[in-house]
Design a protein around this motif. Structure first.
Motif, PDB file in Angstrom:
ATOM      1  N   CYS A   1       0.851  -1.191   0.000  1.00  0.00           N
ATOM      2  CA  CYS A   1       0.000   0.000   0.000  1.00  0.00           C
ATOM      3  C   CYS A   1       0.888   1.243   0.000  1.00  0.00           C
ATOM      4  O   CYS A   1       1.729   1.408   0.876  1.00  0.00           O
TER       5      CYS A   1
ATOM      6  N   LYS B   1      -0.348   4.374   0.092  1.00  0.00           N
ATOM      7  CA  LYS B   1      -1.090   5.510   0.656  1.00  0.00           C
ATOM      8  C   LYS B   1      -0.292   6.162   1.779  1.00  0.00           C
ATOM      9  O   LYS B   1       0.404   5.507   2.537  1.00  0.00           O
ATOM     10  N   THR B   2      -0.422   7.474   1.856  1.00  0.00           N
ATOM     11  CA  THR B   2       0.230   8.253   2.904  1.00  0.00           C
ATOM     12  C   THR B   2      -0.634   9.484   3.176  1.00  0.00           C
ATOM     13  O   THR B   2      -1.686   9.646   2.576  1.00  0.00           O
ATOM     14  N   SER B   3      -0.200  10.341   4.072  1.00  0.00           N
ATOM     15  CA  SER B   3      -0.954  11.565   4.329  1.00  0.00           C
ATOM     16  C   SER B   3      -0.005  12.758   4.344  1.00  0.00           C
ATOM     17  O   SER B   3       1.171  12.636   4.653  1.00  0.00           O
TER      18      SER B   3
ATOM     19  N   LYS C   1      -4.292  15.287   4.927  1.00  0.00           N
ATOM     20  CA  LYS C   1      -5.065  14.820   3.767  1.00  0.00           C
ATOM     21  C   LYS C   1      -4.476  13.509   3.270  1.00  0.00           C
ATOM     22  O   LYS C   1      -3.272  13.366   3.134  1.00  0.00           O
ATOM     23  N   SER C   2      -5.345  12.539   2.999  1.00  0.00           N
ATOM     24  CA  SER C   2      -4.909  11.234   2.525  1.00  0.00           C
ATOM     25  C   SER C   2      -4.520  11.307   1.053  1.00  0.00           C
ATOM     26  O   SER C   2      -5.231  11.882   0.235  1.00  0.00           O
ATOM     27  N   LEU C   3      -3.356  10.737   0.707  1.00  0.00           N
ATOM     28  CA  LEU C   3      -2.865  10.715  -0.663  1.00  0.00           C
ATOM     29  C   LEU C   3      -2.739   9.274  -1.144  1.00  0.00           C
ATOM     30  O   LEU C   3      -2.433   8.378  -0.361  1.00  0.00           O
ATOM     31  N   SER C   4      -2.936   9.049  -2.443  1.00  0.00           N
ATOM     32  CA  SER C   4      -2.889   7.693  -2.983  1.00  0.00           C
ATOM     33  C   SER C   4      -1.471   7.133  -3.049  1.00  0.00           C
ATOM     34  O   SER C   4      -1.284   5.926  -3.041  1.00  0.00           O
ATOM     35  N   MET C   5      -0.462   8.005  -3.138  1.00  0.00           N
ATOM     36  CA  MET C   5       0.936   7.566  -3.136  1.00  0.00           C
ATOM     37  C   MET C   5       1.825   8.752  -2.779  1.00  0.00           C
ATOM     38  O   MET C   5       1.413   9.896  -2.904  1.00  0.00           O
TER      39      MET C   5
ATOM     40  N   ASN D   1      -5.990  11.463  -9.255  1.00  0.00           N
ATOM     41  CA  ASN D   1      -5.197  10.488  -8.500  1.00  0.00           C
ATOM     42  C   ASN D   1      -4.920  10.918  -7.069  1.00  0.00           C
ATOM     43  O   ASN D   1      -4.127  10.283  -6.376  1.00  0.00           O
TER      44      ASN D   1
END
Length: 69
Positions: A14, A16-18, A22-26, A54
Motif C-alpha cells: 500500500c 497511501k500516505t498523508s 489529507k490522505s494521498l494515494s501515493m 489520483n
C-alpha cells in the motif's frame, strides 16, 4: 544461483500516505514546471486534472500559460 532479496512479491503493498492531514494515494506529487503548453495543448490544466483524479499534490508555477476564467 543468485536470488534477489529486494523487489520481490510487491503484491499487496500500500503506497497511501498523508500530507497535512489529507490522505494521498501515493507519496508522489507534481512540482512546478513553467510553460507546460510546450508539451500539451491544455498546459497546467491537464496536469492539475491528473493530480486531482489520483489525489496527488500539485504545485502551480508562477510562469503558467493557463489563466483562470
Amino acid at each position: 544461483m543468485l536470488l534477489p532479496r529486494v523487489l520481490r512479491d510487491g503484491e499487496g503493498i500500500c503506497l497511501k500516505t498523508s500530507l497535512f492531514g489529507k490522505s494521498l494515494s501515493m507519496p508522489v506529487g507534481f512540482a512546478p514546471w513553467a510553460m507546460n503548453k510546450i508539451v500539451h495543448w491544455e498546459g497546467e490544466a491537464a496536469t492539475a486534472k491528473v493530480a486531482s483524479k489520483n489525489v496527488l499534490p500539485f504545485i502551480l508555477s508562477t510562469l503558467t500559460n493557463v489563466h483562470p476564467k
